[in-house]
Design a protein around this motif. Structure first.
Motif, short mmCIF file in Angstrom:
data_model
loop_
_atom_site.label_atom_id
_atom_site.label_comp_id
_atom_site.label_asym_id
_atom_site.label_seq_id
_atom_site.Cartn_x
_atom_site.Cartn_y
_atom_site.Cartn_z
N THR A 127 -5.41 6.26 -5.40
CA THR A 127 -6.27 6.51 -6.56
C THR A 127 -6.58 7.99 -6.72
O THR A 127 -6.56 8.52 -7.84
N CYS A 166 0.83 -1.21 0.00
CA CYS A 166 0.00 0.00 0.00
C CYS A 166 0.86 1.26 0.00
O CYS A 166 0.54 2.26 -0.66
N VAL A 207 -5.47 2.72 -0.41
CA VAL A 207 -5.84 2.51 -1.81
C VAL A 207 -6.60 3.71 -2.35
O VAL A 207 -6.37 4.17 -3.47
N ALA A 208 -7.52 4.23 -1.53
CA ALA A 208 -8.27 5.41 -1.95
C ALA A 208 -7.33 6.60 -2.16
O ALA A 208 -7.45 7.33 -3.15
N LEU A 216 -8.00 0.15 2.87
CA LEU A 216 -8.96 0.87 2.03
C LEU A 216 -8.59 2.35 1.93
O LEU A 216 -8.70 2.96 0.85
N ALA A 228 -15.83 4.43 0.66
CA ALA A 228 -15.74 3.10 1.28
C ALA A 228 -14.80 3.12 2.48
O ALA A 228 -15.07 2.48 3.51
N ALA A 229 -13.69 3.87 2.37
CA ALA A 229 -12.75 3.95 3.48
C ALA A 229 -13.36 4.68 4.67
O ALA A 229 -13.22 4.26 5.83
N GLU A 267 -3.69 -6.61 -2.28
CA GLU A 267 -4.84 -7.52 -2.23
C GLU A 267 -4.39 -8.97 -2.13
O GLU A 267 -4.97 -9.76 -1.37
N SER A 314 -15.52 7.00 -4.84
CA SER A 314 -16.18 5.81 -4.31
C SER A 314 -15.27 5.05 -3.35
O SER A 314 -15.72 4.53 -2.32
N GLN A 315 -13.98 4.99 -3.67
CA GLN A 315 -13.05 4.30 -2.78
C GLN A 315 -12.88 5.07 -1.47
O GLN A 315 -12.79 4.47 -0.39
N SER A 316 -12.84 6.38 -1.54
CA SER A 316 -12.74 7.20 -0.33
C SER A 316 -13.99 7.05 0.53
O SER A 316 -13.91 6.97 1.77
N LEU A 331 -13.85 7.00 -9.37
CA LEU A 331 -13.36 5.84 -8.63
C LEU A 331 -12.72 6.28 -7.31
O LEU A 331 -12.92 5.65 -6.27
#
Length: 469
Positions: free
Chosen positions: A354, A298, A350-351, A347, A370-371, A321, A366-368, A363
Motif C-alpha cells: 500500500t 502477498c 500488505v502495508a 500485515l 498495525a504491522a 486474505e 494506518s496499515q504500517s 491508509l
C-alpha cells in the motif's frame, strides 16, 4: 553495583549484556537469545534517556535478567537523589546509568562479573557461557558427522533424525538470530545432505525426506546469500532448492522456493520478475493450503505495487486474505520459523504494498502502524527482526509521504539502532528507501530530514556483509 564497575562505558555494558543474553539462552533453552547484542547508539539512547519506544521483546528479557526488575521501571526517569552527606557517592549501590540509575542491583547479581570487568577462567565458567556454548555446538556437529559415518554408506534412522532436528532448529532460529551465528551450521548441514544423497545407499522414502531437507537448507542459504546482498548466489541456491523439491516431489516446497525467488527478485529491483515468480509459485501450489499460499499472494501484491498496478495489487491482497481463511498448516509450516508465514508478516507485506503504491498515504500509515503493533505483541514463534524492521521503515515512508518528518524519524529510529550483524540487505535497502524519500521531501523540515539522512548513510555504510568477508 558501584560506580567503580563502570557500567556507563559502552564496551563494558556490551560485554555484560551479551553474557547475560547467553546465560538466559541456556537457562530458558531459547537459542534465539544467544546472539543478541546492543549497538553503541542504542546504548547511548538508553543511557541518555532518549527512549521513545520499548526495546525489542528479547532485549527486554535480557535487561530484566541483568537488573532483576521490569523494563518499564528500568527505563523510567530516575528520581532525583535525596541529599545524604553521610553516604558518599562512591559507595552508592545505584547503577550509574540514567533511567537505569533508579534500580538497585540485587546482591546476588553483583557477583555476576568481577569489578573492573576482567574474567578468570573460573569466572567465565560461572558468569559467561559463550565459550561453553561454542564447545557444545561444535560437539553436536561433530556427533552428527560421526553418526552419519558410523551408520555406513546407507542412511540410517539416527542420521536422518538428527538432520531433521538440525534443520528444524535452523528454520526456527533464522528469523530471530543474526546471520553470522547461523551461516556455518547451514553450510555444514547442506554439505552433509548432499554427500549422503550423492554417495549413500538411500531408500526411496529416505531419499524423498533427504531431498526435502536439502531443499530447505538450500533455501535458507539462498536467503542467506540474499541477506548478504548477493542475488546471483541467492538465485543459484534457490534453483538447487527447487531441484531438490522436484526430486522430493513436494508441491508445497516447489511453491515455497518460487516465493523465495520472488523475494530475491523484488529486493534486487526486478518487480516484473518478482511478479512472474509469484505467479509460477501459485501454479505450483495447486491444492496446497499451507501459509506458502498466503506468502505468494502477498509477494504478488508487493511486486505489482512497485510496478504501479493498483488493481493487481488489490486483487493480490484479497487473494492473501482468502488464502488465510482456508488455511490448513502443512508439513512446511510444522518446521516453523522461516518456513511459515504468520499474520504479522502478512500485515507487513500488505502495508508495504500500500505504501509503495502511493494512492492513499493515510491508509499506508494506518496499515504500517498495525504491522508495527503486531510485531511488538507477536509471539516468539511469529517474531522476526528483519520483518519488524521492514514494517518500521514502511511506517517512516508513509509518514514522509504525509509530510510528517518528525514522525518518520521516530518510526525508523529502532531500525537505525540495530547492530551490524542484523543489518542485512533487506533492512539496509529499506533504510535506503527512506533516505530517497527524504531527499524528495527535503524542502520540509530541512534540519530533521538532513539529520536523518546522515544517520541512514552511516547505517547503510556498514552492513552485515562486512562481517563475513
Amino acid at each position: 553495583m558501584t560506580l567503580r564497575r563502570h557500567w556507563q562505558v559502552y564496551k563494558t555494558f556490551l560485554l555484560r549484556f551479551e553474557e547475560a543474553a547467553h546465560r538466559l539462552a541456556l537457562d530458558e533453552n531459547d537459542p534465539s537469545l544467544g546472539g543478541l547484542s546492543v549497538s553503541k547508539r542504542q546504548f547511548e539512547r538508553w543511557y541518555g534517556g532518549a527512549v521513545k519506544t520499548r526495546p525489542y521483546p528479547d532485549q527486554c528479557r535480557v535487561l530484566e535478567a541483568m537488573f532483576g526488575v521490569g523494563v518499564d521501571l528500568l527505563l523510567a526517569p530516575a528520581p532525583a537523589p535525596a541529599a545524604s552527606p553521610a553516604t558518599p557517592v562512591e559507595s552508592s549501590l545505584v547503577i550509574p546509568l540514567p533511567r537505569l540509575s533508579s534500580v538497585l542491583l540485587p546482591s546476588e547479581q553483583a557477583q555476576v562479573l568481577p569489578a573492573g570487568g576482567s574474567f578468570s577462567s573460573e569466572t567465565r565458567f560461572e558468569a559467561g557461557t559463550t565459550e561453553l556454548e561454542r564447545q557444545v555446538a561444535m560437539a553436536a556437529r561433530r556427533a552428527l558427522r560421526f553418526t552419519a559415518m558410523a551408520e555406513g554408506s546407507s542412511v540410517g534412522p539416527e542420521t536422518l533424525g538428527q538432520i531433521q532436528d538440525e534443520v528444524r532448529r535452523l528454520t526456527v532460529a533464522y528469523p530471530k538470530l543474526a546471520l553470522p551465528t547461523l551461516l556455518g551450521d547451514l553450510v555444514e548441514v547442506q554439505d552433509l545432505t548432499f554427500r549422503l544423497l550423492e554417495h549413500g545407499r538411500v531408500k526411496p522414502l529416505q531419499a524423498r525426506e533427504l531431498y526435502l531437507l536439502a531443499g530447505i537448507t538450500s533455501g535458507m542459504l539462498a536467503k542467506a546469500s540474499h541477506d548478504l546482498g548477493n542475488p546471483s548466489a541467492a538465485m543459484m541456491q534457490a534453483r538447487t532448492a527447487f531441484v531438490c523439491a522436484d526430486n522430493a516431489d513436494h508441491h508445497a516446497m516447489r511453491a515455497w522456493v518460487r516465493s523465495l525467488q520472488s523475494l530475491i527478485s523484488y529486493w534486487a529491483g526486478r518487480p516484473s520478475e518478482a511478479a512472474d515468480y509469484a505467479t509460477l509459485g501459485q501454479s505450483a501450489a495447486g491444492s496446497v493450503r499451507g501459509t506458502t499460499g498466503v506468502w505468494l499472494a502477498c509477494l504478488s501484491a508487493r511486486a505489482h505495487a512497485l510496478l504501479g498496478d493498483g488493481e493487481a495489487t488489490r486483487v493480490a491482497i484479497r487473494q492473501a486474505e482468502e488464502a488465510r481463511t482456508i488455511l490448513e498448516p502443512d508439513d512446511l509450516d510444522a518446521f516453523g520459523g522461516i518456513m511459515t508465514f504468520p499474520v504479522p508478516r502478512q500485515l507487513y507485506y500488505v502495508a508495504e504494498a500500500t505504501v509503495h503504491l502511493g494512492e492513499d498515504p493515510a491508509l499506508g500509515e494506518s496499515q504500517s502502524e498495525a504491522a508495527v503493533a503486531a510485531y511488538r505483541s507477536a509471539t516468539e514463534d511469529e517474531w522476526a527482526f528483519g520483518d519488524e524492521a521492514g514494517a518500521q521503515t514502511d511506517l517512516a515512508l508513509a509518514r514522509i509521504a504525509r509530510g510528517e518528518i518528525e514522525g518518520a524519524v521516530e518510526a525508523v529510529q529502532p531500525v537505525l539502532d540495530l547492530p551490524i550483524e542484523q543489518r542485512n540487505f533487506g533492512i539496509t535497502s529499506s533504510a535506503q528507501r527512506v533516505h530517497t524519500a527524504l531527499q524528495a521531501e527535503g524542502r520540509r523540515n530541512r534540519g530533521a530530514a538532513a539529520s536523518l539522512r546522515e544517520e541512514i548513510e552511516a547505517f547503510t555504510a556498514t552492513p552485515t556483509s562486512v562481517l563475513v568477508r
